[in-house]
Enzyme design. Sequence first.
Site: not given
Length: 220
Positions: A51, A126
Site C-alpha cells: 500500500c 485493492r
Amino acid sequence: MNTEEKSLPLLGDDFPELNVQTTQGMMKLPDAFKDKWFILFSHPSDFTPVCTTEFVSFQKNYEKFKKLNCELIGLSVDQVFSHIKWIEWIKENLDVGIEFPIIADTGAVASSLGIIHPGKGTTTVRSVFIVDNNGKIRTILHYPQEMGRNIEEILRIVEGLQTGDKNKVAMPANWPENEIVSDEVIIPPIPTMDAIKERNKQRESGEISGYDWWFCHKKL
C-alpha cells in the site's frame, strides 16, 4: 431472516452519495468532485508495504491525473489518526507528501461499495472506481492483496475514456500502441445497411482505414 439483496454499484451507475470523513475533513461524494473525474481507490490497511508503494506512486503521478481533470481519494478501514500518522511516516521516510484525501472508514463505506475482502474481516480489497465528471462509474478494477496496482494503466484508462467520449471512438488493446492498428482508434460500427455502404465508401476512398465495415480505424 432478511433475504433482501443489497445492490452494489455497477458500471454505468451513478456513484452512490456518501458522506465521508477524510484526512482533509468531511466530504460528500460525488459532489466534492463536481464537474471533475475522480478515482476512489481502496487499500487493505495503513502501514503495509504494498500500500505504501501504491500511495507513493499515486502521489508521484498526481499532476498527470490533475491534467486530465481527475482527482484522487483513498480509502481503508482505519481511523483518520492512523491515516495521518502514515502520511507523516511517508513524508519523513520517503520524502513524499501525500496531497490527496484518504477516507477513514468504519466499514460502512467499504460495505456499500462491495469492497470488503471475503473472509478477512474488515480488510478492503485493492479496488479502483473511476468516476466521470457526470458522477457515472466508468471502470471498476479489483486486485488481490498480494498485487500492487499499475498506476500507469489507471492513467491510460482515464485518458482513453476521455478520448473516446470526446471523439465517439473506442480504444484498441494496448492503446495507444496496438499491434494491429498502431496508434489509431476504432470507429464503432453502425448496424444499418445504408451506414455499411457509406462506411465501405469511406474505406475505398481512403478517408478511413479498415479490414471490413465492422473493423475500421482512423487517426485522431
